[in-house]
Design a protein around this motif. Structure first.
Motif, PDB file in Angstrom:
ATOM      1  N   PHE A 137       0.919  -1.228  -0.047  1.00  0.00           N
ATOM      2  CA  PHE A 137       0.075  -0.118  -0.005  1.00  0.00           C
ATOM      3  C   PHE A 137       0.929   1.126   0.015  1.00  0.00           C
ATOM      4  N   SER A 138       0.794   2.183  -0.861  1.00  0.00           N
ATOM      5  CA  SER A 138       1.455   3.397  -0.946  1.00  0.00           C
ATOM      6  C   SER A 138       0.943   4.375  -0.205  1.00  0.00           C
ATOM      7  N   CYS A 139      -0.268   4.341   0.284  1.00  0.00           N
ATOM      8  CA  CYS A 139      -0.986   5.274   1.160  1.00  0.00           C
ATOM      9  C   CYS A 139      -0.794   4.867   2.764  1.00  0.00           C
ATOM     10  N   ILE A 140      -0.278   5.610   3.627  1.00  0.00           N
ATOM     11  CA  ILE A 140      -0.344   5.106   5.054  1.00  0.00           C
ATOM     12  C   ILE A 140      -1.629   4.902   5.500  1.00  0.00           C
ATOM     13  N   TYR A 141      -2.596   5.664   5.087  1.00  0.00           N
ATOM     14  CA  TYR A 141      -3.996   5.635   5.718  1.00  0.00           C
ATOM     15  C   TYR A 141      -4.607   4.351   4.801  1.00  0.00           C
ATOM     16  N   SER A 142      -4.168   3.736   3.508  1.00  0.00           N
ATOM     17  CA  SER A 142      -4.723   2.410   3.353  1.00  0.00           C
ATOM     18  C   SER A 142      -4.316   1.417   4.311  1.00  0.00           C
ATOM     19  N   LYS A 143      -3.195   1.333   4.960  1.00  0.00           N
ATOM     20  CA  LYS A 143      -2.730   0.226   5.941  1.00  0.00           C
ATOM     21  C   LYS A 143      -3.731   0.508   6.935  1.00  0.00           C
ATOM     22  N   ARG A 144      -3.744   1.591   7.678  1.00  0.00           N
ATOM     23  CA  ARG A 144      -4.573   1.623   8.731  1.00  0.00           C
ATOM     24  C   ARG A 144      -5.960   1.654   8.627  1.00  0.00           C
ATOM     25  N   PHE A 145      -6.390   1.878   7.465  1.00  0.00           N
ATOM     26  CA  PHE A 145      -7.977   1.492   7.272  1.00  0.00           C
ATOM     27  C   PHE A 145      -8.123  -0.183   6.980  1.00  0.00           C
ATOM     28  N   TYR A 146      -7.248  -0.743   6.405  1.00  0.00           N
ATOM     29  CA  TYR A 146      -7.216  -2.035   5.903  1.00  0.00           C
ATOM     30  C   TYR A 146      -7.251  -2.844   7.421  1.00  0.00           C
ATOM     31  N   TYR A 147      -6.413  -2.413   8.375  1.00  0.00           N
ATOM     32  CA  TYR A 147      -6.500  -3.242   9.588  1.00  0.00           C
ATOM     33  C   TYR A 147      -7.820  -3.039  10.399  1.00  0.00           C
ATOM     34  N   TYR A 148      -8.341  -2.024  10.434  1.00  0.00           N
ATOM     35  CA  TYR A 148      -9.821  -1.702  11.036  1.00  0.00           C
ATOM     36  C   TYR A 148     -10.635  -2.317  10.367  1.00  0.00           C
ATOM     37  N   LEU A 149     -10.885  -2.290   8.918  1.00  0.00           N
ATOM     38  CA  LEU A 149     -11.849  -2.947   8.178  1.00  0.00           C
ATOM     39  C   LEU A 149     -11.736  -4.327   8.212  1.00  0.00           C
ATOM     40  N   LYS A 150     -10.428  -4.839   8.082  1.00  0.00           N
ATOM     41  CA  LYS A 150     -10.285  -6.550   8.232  1.00  0.00           C
ATOM     42  C   LYS A 150     -10.912  -6.931   9.434  1.00  0.00           C
ATOM     43  N   SER A 151     -10.873  -6.282  10.367  1.00  0.00           N
ATOM     44  CA  SER A 151     -11.088  -6.903  11.983  1.00  0.00           C
ATOM     45  C   SER A 151     -12.634  -6.964  12.000  1.00  0.00           C
ATOM     46  N   TYR A 152     -13.431  -6.364  10.966  1.00  0.00           N
ATOM     47  CA  TYR A 152     -14.859  -6.510  11.050  1.00  0.00           C
ATOM     48  C   TYR A 152     -15.350  -7.249   9.737  1.00  0.00           C
ATOM     49  N   GLU A 153     -14.398  -7.953   9.036  1.00  0.00           N
ATOM     50  CA  GLU A 153     -15.056  -8.791   7.869  1.00  0.00           C
ATOM     51  C   GLU A 153     -15.936  -9.699   8.226  1.00  0.00           C
ATOM     52  N   ASP A 154     -15.777 -10.440   9.489  1.00  0.00           N
ATOM     53  CA  ASP A 154     -16.853 -11.259   9.826  1.00  0.00           C
ATOM     54  C   ASP A 154     -18.087 -10.836  10.049  1.00  0.00           C
ATOM     55  N   THR A 155     -18.341  -9.815  10.521  1.00  0.00           N
ATOM     56  CA  THR A 155     -19.574  -9.011  10.743  1.00  0.00           C
ATOM     57  C   THR A 155     -20.046  -8.436   9.339  1.00  0.00           C
ATOM     58  N   GLY A 156     -19.160  -7.938   8.497  1.00  0.00           N
ATOM     59  CA  GLY A 156     -19.517  -7.251   7.188  1.00  0.00           C
ATOM     60  C   GLY A 156     -19.832  -5.627   7.263  1.00  0.00           C
ATOM     61  N   TRP A 157     -19.710  -5.097   8.431  1.00  0.00           N
ATOM     62  CA  TRP A 157     -20.055  -3.714   8.678  1.00  0.00           C
ATOM     63  C   TRP A 157     -19.531  -3.039   9.944  1.00  0.00           C
ATOM     64  N   ARG A 158     -19.396  -1.844  10.081  1.00  0.00           N
ATOM     65  CA  ARG A 158     -18.984  -1.218  10.945  1.00  0.00           C
ATOM     66  C   ARG A 158     -19.443   0.295  10.873  1.00  0.00           C
ATOM     67  N   ILE A 159     -19.569   1.003  12.029  1.00  0.00           N
ATOM     68  CA  ILE A 159     -19.942   2.546  11.940  1.00  0.00           C
ATOM     69  C   ILE A 159     -18.922   3.309  12.845  1.00  0.00           C
ATOM     70  N   ASP A 160     -18.551   4.165  12.165  1.00  0.00           N
ATOM     71  CA  ASP A 160     -17.395   5.245  13.127  1.00  0.00           C
ATOM     72  C   ASP A 160     -17.776   6.727  12.945  1.00  0.00           C
ATOM     73  N   ASN A 161     -17.838   7.139  14.331  1.00  0.00           N
ATOM     74  CA  ASN A 161     -17.994   8.614  14.240  1.00  0.00           C
ATOM     75  C   ASN A 161     -16.818   9.170  13.698  1.00  0.00           C
ATOM     76  N   LEU A 162     -16.907  10.069  12.945  1.00  0.00           N
ATOM     77  CA  LEU A 162     -15.988  10.886  12.195  1.00  0.00           C
ATOM     78  C   LEU A 162     -14.829  11.316  12.884  1.00  0.00           C
TER      79      LEU A 162
END
Length: 323
Positions: A137-162
């Protein structure tokens, strides 16, 4: 861990959710470290750069050791803060208790605190992923987003306050403006993750009036590789314990609850034979592990609870702190 020629990292949820700012290469070092940590007595790990550098999709790989060495040096004297919500206590951990550079061999030796390793292993949730994705991943935020989203892959969704999401991603103050956050963090991550990883995601803006106050993410597996990862991680061993058909995700959940102890899963599953009809065998075994059922335990009403129903619009508002 290395299975079938693939380097698979196991990242604990406590590290995913902790507040700390890491560069792209620093995250690379942690990914390499997390491929090696096992449930053993070892606390010293050798990062052999020659083994990992072939995973980078770049033409000139000669500078990778130097780049990673600089990344490790920036860890010197630094750590991260964990919050124990149950005890309302803060705990500071140094990243590494020892760093040794073997320049001639292209290796870096890292030693972690034994308590930190125990914390890495004794977590309720962890994610498994091929580091070939995150390393490229060339963008540092891609890595950070990936870890967060991957952890909710089993439920399929998550909501985050901005505001909370910007804080988790360690965004600069200039990203307080949503249009800048979307342009420089969210959209680059959206493109890279969807095109170059094993998951895809969509996001939906949640507004309070005309202002975007939260994001709702929908996450799904984009390739079949996650099944290969599951099988590599003794998923099939868990499935063979059951006479019933259970999915790879259910098997992974059992492994997480049992902290990887397959014998414990087998022991609790055997107890189910004395319980009569069990409609949700995976749920029963999970509860048996958590509550430490024994041969005298009788849980005949496990399946008698009514399914709880939710108003998801109301639930989302509560999660986001909206009225």
């Amino acid at each position: 861990m290395k299975k079938k020629g693939e380097l698979i990292a196991v990242r604990p949820d406590k590290v995913i959710e902790a507040r700390f700012a890491l560069t792209s290469r620093q995250n690379d070092i942690l990914d390499m470290l997390f491929t090696q940590i096992q449930d053993d007595h070892n606390v010293e790990y050798c990062i052999d750069i020659n083994k990992y550098k072939m995973l980078y999709n770049i033409k000139d790989k000669n500078n990778i050791y130097g780049d990673l060495k600089k990344a490790v040096k920036s860890f010197e004297g630094k750590g991260f803060l964990m919050v124990d919500k149950e005890k309302n206590e803060e705990i500071y951990y140094p990243w590494f208790s020892k760093i040794q550079y073997k320049n001639k061999e292209g290796k870096i030796l890292l030693k972690i605190d034994s308590e930190l390793k125990t914390m890495f292993l004794e977590v309720k949730k962890r994610i498994y992923y091929h580091i070939k994705y995150t390393l490229n991943f060339s963008c540092i935020y891609s890595k950070r987003f990936y870890y967060y989203l991957k952890s909710y892959e089993d439920t399929g969704w998550r909501i985050d306050n901005l505001d909370a999401l910007r804080d988790k991603l360690q965004c600069p103050k200039s990203y307080k403006k949503y249009s800048d956050f979307r342009r420089f963090a969210l959209e680059p991550a959206h493109v890279e993750i969807n095109n170059n990883s094993d998951i895809k995601f969509k996001y939906e803006e949640v507004k309070s009036g005309n202002k975007v106050t939260a994001l709702k993410f929908s996450i799904k597996s984009s390739k079949c590789e996650e099944i290969a990862i599951d099988k590599d991680l003794e998923i099939t061993d868990v499935q063979t314990i059951f006479s019933e058909n259970i999915t790879p995700i259910e098997a992974r959940r059992l492994l997480d609850v049992a902290s990887g102890n397959i014998e414990l899963i087998k022991e609790k599953y055997k107890l189910s034979s004395n319980q009569g009809e069990i409609k949700n065998i995976v749920g029963w075994v999970i509860k048996a592990i958590k509550d430490n059922y024994n041969t005298e335990t009788k849980q005949t009403r496990f399946n008698d609870y009514e399914q709880r129903t939710y108003d998801f619009d109301v639930l989302e508002k509560k999660l986001l702190g909206l009225k």
